[in-house]
Design a protein around this motif. Structure first.
Motif, short mmCIF file in Angstrom:
data_model
loop_
_atom_site.label_atom_id
_atom_site.label_comp_id
_atom_site.label_asym_id
_atom_site.label_seq_id
_atom_site.Cartn_x
_atom_site.Cartn_y
_atom_site.Cartn_z
N UNK A 93 -82.98 -16.14 62.79
CA UNK A 93 -81.53 -15.98 62.72
C UNK A 93 -81.12 -14.52 62.79
N UNK A 94 -81.92 -13.62 62.20
CA UNK A 94 -81.56 -12.20 62.18
C UNK A 94 -82.77 -11.39 61.74
N UNK A 95 -82.67 -10.06 61.86
CA UNK A 95 -83.70 -9.12 61.42
C UNK A 95 -85.09 -9.51 61.92
N UNK A 96 -85.31 -9.47 63.24
CA UNK A 96 -86.60 -9.92 63.78
C UNK A 96 -87.74 -8.93 63.49
N UNK A 97 -88.90 -9.48 63.18
CA UNK A 97 -90.13 -8.69 63.09
C UNK A 97 -90.76 -8.63 64.48
N UNK A 98 -91.77 -7.78 64.68
CA UNK A 98 -92.45 -7.76 65.98
C UNK A 98 -92.94 -9.15 66.35
N UNK A 99 -92.66 -9.55 67.60
CA UNK A 99 -93.03 -10.87 68.06
C UNK A 99 -91.97 -11.92 67.82
N UNK A 100 -90.91 -11.58 67.08
CA UNK A 100 -89.81 -12.51 66.83
C UNK A 100 -88.59 -12.11 67.66
N UNK A 101 -87.73 -13.09 67.92
CA UNK A 101 -86.54 -12.88 68.75
C UNK A 101 -85.34 -13.48 68.04
N UNK A 102 -84.22 -12.75 68.02
CA UNK A 102 -82.99 -13.28 67.41
C UNK A 102 -82.45 -14.42 68.29
N UNK A 103 -82.15 -15.53 67.67
CA UNK A 103 -81.63 -16.68 68.40
C UNK A 103 -80.19 -16.41 68.83
#
Length: 410
Positions: A198-208
């Protein structure tokens, strides 16, 4: 799995469906719903009528002056001219007009009893208690009769008409307070992907973002969106989500529509119902899939943001409109000179994002440098797109093109 539907994970997209054919197949899966509701006029903008509307009263409902001037009996002005004005008695703003008299009126005023015409103010002069009339008028001149605009009982709009602000004003003027309209079509928006947060992505994550974007477009296009939480790339979770929302008029998913190991949605929809299209000859975003589950159309959009938007406009928008008995108007366009060549693959319909500028009074379209389907800013900051048809290998520089303002689409 049949010979006609090869394993996409093995073969990839060796063949794709043309946009027109894909839309026709989607159309066959969408039925307009029949749910209606009474809607007050102040909430009816953009709603589609479920029944015809007739006027409940005349407009105007009284004979009224169409000009500022003087209400008279027309026969009292016969023979009036600049050289030989007719002299009438000025009766101020009386409620009736006696023979040989004139009553001052304003535009929209009720015509006094006994009067059948209005002398325009610029064609008369008041002198003391008299009025000099310099131009003869005929009976009914400068007068709006009862029902001149709309007559009581007149059929104004048929079922299927989408109401505009001007329509609401007309309906209010004829005494209509509420209308019978189709309910907005319900659209379930299901973002998918184990990498989405939903927010504040870590490396490898993407904000929807796709689900948010698509749900807001659904609302703009006349639908009622149910924006769901992200569903991970798990066949059981995806199956449960699609089944849960199959009571909606349309289900749309974002992500997981291609042929990779985590692209599970076409397989899930095929198990629950039928996939009628998988892979469309358009760019960006050919890994779109279209299906049906329990008579509910399912639009499976690609995960890349630009590809998601392009396919949402091409497929989700008409599906939403069809489900809600809404018209599907073409996008507004602006003609502009192309200042740089657009390349396109033969057999593929390309949607090339462009920006518009004015140069010496000429509209100029400049293709965006960032053309990847994952570059969201390339579409968010564009002024529209140019559609390159399947039969073309591109459009040369300096050609005048039609730039579609898809953002302005209702």
């Amino acid at each position: 799995m049949t010979d006609e539907q090869p394993d996409r994970k093995e073969s990839g997209f060796k063949e794709t469906t043309r946009v027109r054919t894909a839309r026709e197949r989607l159309r066959e899966t969408v039925a307009g719903h029949d749910r209606t509701e009474r809607v007050p006029l102040d909430a009816a903008d953009g709603r589609v009528l479920a029944e015809a509307v007739v006027a409940e009263r005349n407009v105007p409902h009284y004979p009224r002056a169409a000009m500022d001037g003087f209400a008279v009996r027309a026969e009292d002005t016969f023979g009036a001219s600049d050289r030989s004005p007719e002299i009438l008695r000025s009766a101020g703003e009386a409620a009736s007009v006696e023979p040989g008299a004139a009553v001052q009126v304003h535009t929209g005023s009720e015509l006094p009893e006994g009067a059948d015409a209005v002398v325009m103010i610029e064609h008369a002069d008041e002198r003391g208690g008299d009025l000099e009339v310099f131009d003869a008028v005929g009976a009914g001149e400068n007068v709006a009769p009862v029902g001149e605009d709309v007559e009581s009982g007149q059929r104004l709009y048929d079922a299927g008409h989408r109401l505009r602000p001007s329509d609401l004003g007309l309906l209010k003027s004829v005494g209509v307070r509420e209308v019978e309209a189709y309910e907005p079509p319900s659209v379930a928006v299901i973002p998918t992907g184990e990498e989405l947060v939903a927010e504040d992505p870590a490396p490898g994550e993407v904000v929807e973002t796709n689900g948010l974007t698509v749900s807001r477009y659904v609302e703009r296009w006349g639908g009622a969106a149910t924006y769901r939480d992200v569903v991970t790339d798990d066949p059981d979770a995806l199956r449960e989500a699609v089944e849960r929302d199959s009571d909606h008029d349309v289900v749309v998913t974002t992500g997981g529509s291609s042929v990779g190991e985590r692209d599970l949605l076409p397989e899930v929809v095929s198990e629950l119902g039928e996939v009628v299209v998988h892979g469309v000859a358009l760019k960006p975003g050919h890994p779109v899939a279209l299906g049906v589950v329990e008579e509910t159309p399912v639009v499976m959009l690609p995960g890349y943001p630009v590809a998601s938007i392009v396919n949402a406009v091409q497929f989700l928008r008409p599906a939403t409109k069809w489900a809600g008995n809404l018209p599907v108007p073409d996008p507004p366009t602006t003609d502009a000179r192309l200042d740089r060549k657009i390349r396109s693959e033969p057999g593929v319909r390309t949607f090339a994002r462009v920006s518009l500028t004015d140069e010496d009074g000429e509209r100029v379209a400049t293709p965006t440098r960032a053309s990847g389907s994952g570059i969201l800013s390339s579409v968010a900051l564009a002024d529209g797109w140019v559609v390159v048809p399947e039969a073309s290998e591109g459009i040369p520089a300096d050609e005048v093109v039609a730039v579609q303002d898809w953002e302005a689409l209702p």
